[in-house]
Write a protein that holds these residues in place. Structure first.
Motif, PDB file in Angstrom:
ATOM      1  N   GLN A 153       0.836  -1.196   0.000  1.00 14.30           N
ATOM      2  CA  GLN A 153       0.000   0.000   0.000  1.00 14.30           C
ATOM      3  C   GLN A 153       0.871   1.246   0.000  1.00 14.30           C
ATOM      4  N   SER A 154       0.651   2.095  -0.992  1.00 14.57           N
ATOM      5  CA  SER A 154       1.348   3.385  -1.075  1.00 14.57           C
ATOM      6  C   SER A 154       0.326   4.504  -0.936  1.00 14.57           C
ATOM      7  N   PHE A 155       0.730   5.550  -0.234  1.00 11.06           N
ATOM      8  CA  PHE A 155      -0.141   6.729  -0.110  1.00 11.06           C
ATOM      9  C   PHE A 155       0.720   7.983  -0.180  1.00 11.06           C
ATOM     10  N   GLY A 167       4.521  11.109   1.852  1.00 13.84           N
ATOM     11  CA  GLY A 167       3.744   9.879   1.817  1.00 13.84           C
ATOM     12  C   GLY A 167       4.379   8.750   2.588  1.00 13.84           C
ATOM     13  N   GLN A 168       3.917   7.537   2.277  1.00 16.53           N
ATOM     14  CA  GLN A 168       4.396   6.352   2.984  1.00 16.53           C
ATOM     15  C   GLN A 168       4.067   5.101   2.180  1.00 16.53           C
ATOM     16  N   ARG A 188       8.615   6.092   5.288  1.00 17.66           N
ATOM     17  CA  ARG A 188       7.981   7.389   5.073  1.00 17.66           C
ATOM     18  C   ARG A 188       8.771   8.231   4.071  1.00 17.66           C
ATOM     19  N   LEU A 189       8.031   8.954   3.277  1.00 21.01           N
ATOM     20  CA  LEU A 189       8.617   9.964   2.403  1.00 21.01           C
ATOM     21  C   LEU A 189       8.340  11.321   3.029  1.00 21.01           C
ATOM     22  N   ASN A 190       9.372  11.931   3.564  1.00 26.30           N
ATOM     23  CA  ASN A 190       9.220  13.249   4.171  1.00 26.30           C
ATOM     24  C   ASN A 190       8.921  14.300   3.096  1.00 26.30           C
ATOM     25  N   PRO A 191       8.271  15.406   3.467  1.00 21.99           N
ATOM     26  CA  PRO A 191       7.938  16.435   2.476  1.00 21.99           C
ATOM     27  C   PRO A 191       9.153  16.826   1.633  1.00 21.99           C
ATOM     28  N   THR A 192       8.991  16.685   0.327  1.00 23.85           N
ATOM     29  CA  THR A 192      10.097  16.910  -0.606  1.00 23.85           C
ATOM     30  C   THR A 192       9.610  17.770  -1.761  1.00 23.85           C
ATOM     31  N   GLU A 193      10.440  18.689  -2.199  1.00 24.48           N
ATOM     32  CA  GLU A 193      10.061  19.542  -3.320  1.00 24.48           C
ATOM     33  C   GLU A 193      10.007  18.746  -4.616  1.00 24.48           C
TER      34      GLU A 193
END
Length: 260
Positions: A153-155, A167-168, A188-193
């Motif tokens: 599951q990706s979000f 996201g995650q 987790r994907l931290n806020p990235t430009e």
């Protein structure tokens, strides 16, 4: 966190119906709480992949695809009710909702990406909100015949005003032949430009990196950790000839009657 909530959150992929049924049997007085906990869990974290009974198409049940009492799928322009107990869709009907053309372009790119990287039982959806959109990818593999079930599951959330994506990814696998082993993994994907034209490449890079790291961890587990748990060979790496030598040991003499 209540005990019921812990049970619900630990439900293996594809096994919700028997677990919920058994929970209601052993805790009948908490039937309403079990139902509410399960629905909250599905809507907020464990998104369900459901096949529409009228069209045969896959859709995702989550709070991000919920509109009122129904759930929507932009790709098929359908909306439906979802029975959380029987885990099936009902009352499907058509709907129409315009989204920005660039969102449609991202949706087509996401569909191409998932077709190339996921097996058959997957679904990707893009759901807009005021400042951007959410992306959900769900892929499942249920194989009770061989005693395993798994889910990817990706979000992701893209804020077009700030130009940020976060996201995650979560993986859950249950293997239960001659045992009971569960894998729970997430990153987790931290806020990235990023830009709207580069979102799919960003997601692909993040998920490829996650999968490589996961495979590396498995190799390390098998080649180093498990190997160190095994009983070591003798220093000379020669096999012990138990049949010939057991009588030379004190314990062997006792067992074999060599000592009077």
């Amino acid at each position: 966190m209540s005990i019921i909530s812990e049970f619900v959150q630990d439900i293996p992929p594809g096994e919700a119906k028997p677990v919920i049924r058994d929970l209601k049997l052993v805790a009948a007085e908490f039937g309403a709480e079990i139902k509410n906990e399960f629905e909250t869990h599905v809507l907020n974290s464990d998104f369900h992949l459901v096949q529409d009974t009228s069209q045969g198409l896959l859709a995702i049940v989550s709070r991000y695809t919920q509109r009122g009492t129904k759930f929507i799928d932009y790709a098929s322009n359908l909306k439906f009710h979802y029975d959380f107990v029987d885990q099936k869709s009902m009352d499907t009907e058509e709907f129409s909702e315009d989204i920005l053309p660039e969102y449609n372009s991202v949706g087509k790119e996401l569909e191409k990406y998932t077709q190339e990287h996921f097996p058959d039982s997957y679904k990707v959806v893009l759901t807009p909100f005021e400042e951007g959109f959410h992306v959900i990818i769900v892929d499942v593999r249920y194989n009770d015949k061989n005693f395993y079930n798994g889910k990817w599951q990706s979000f992701y959330t893209f804020n077009r005003v700030k130009g940020l994506i976060s996201g995650q990814v979560r993986i859950k696998i249950h293997y239960y032949e001659d045992g009971n082993v569960t894998l729970n993994s997430h990153k987790r994907l931290n806020p990235t430009e990023t830009t709207i034209t580069d979102i799919v490449n960003h997601i692909k890079s993040f998920e490829d990196d996650y999968q490589r790291n996961l495979l590396s961890s498995f190799n390390n587990l098998n080649e180093i950790v498990f190997r160190n748990l095994r009983r070591q060979l003798p220093i000379n790496r020669s096999k012990v000839q138990w049949g010939k030598s057991i009588g030379t040991y004190k314990l062997g003499q006792d067992i074999g009657g060599g000592r009077e």
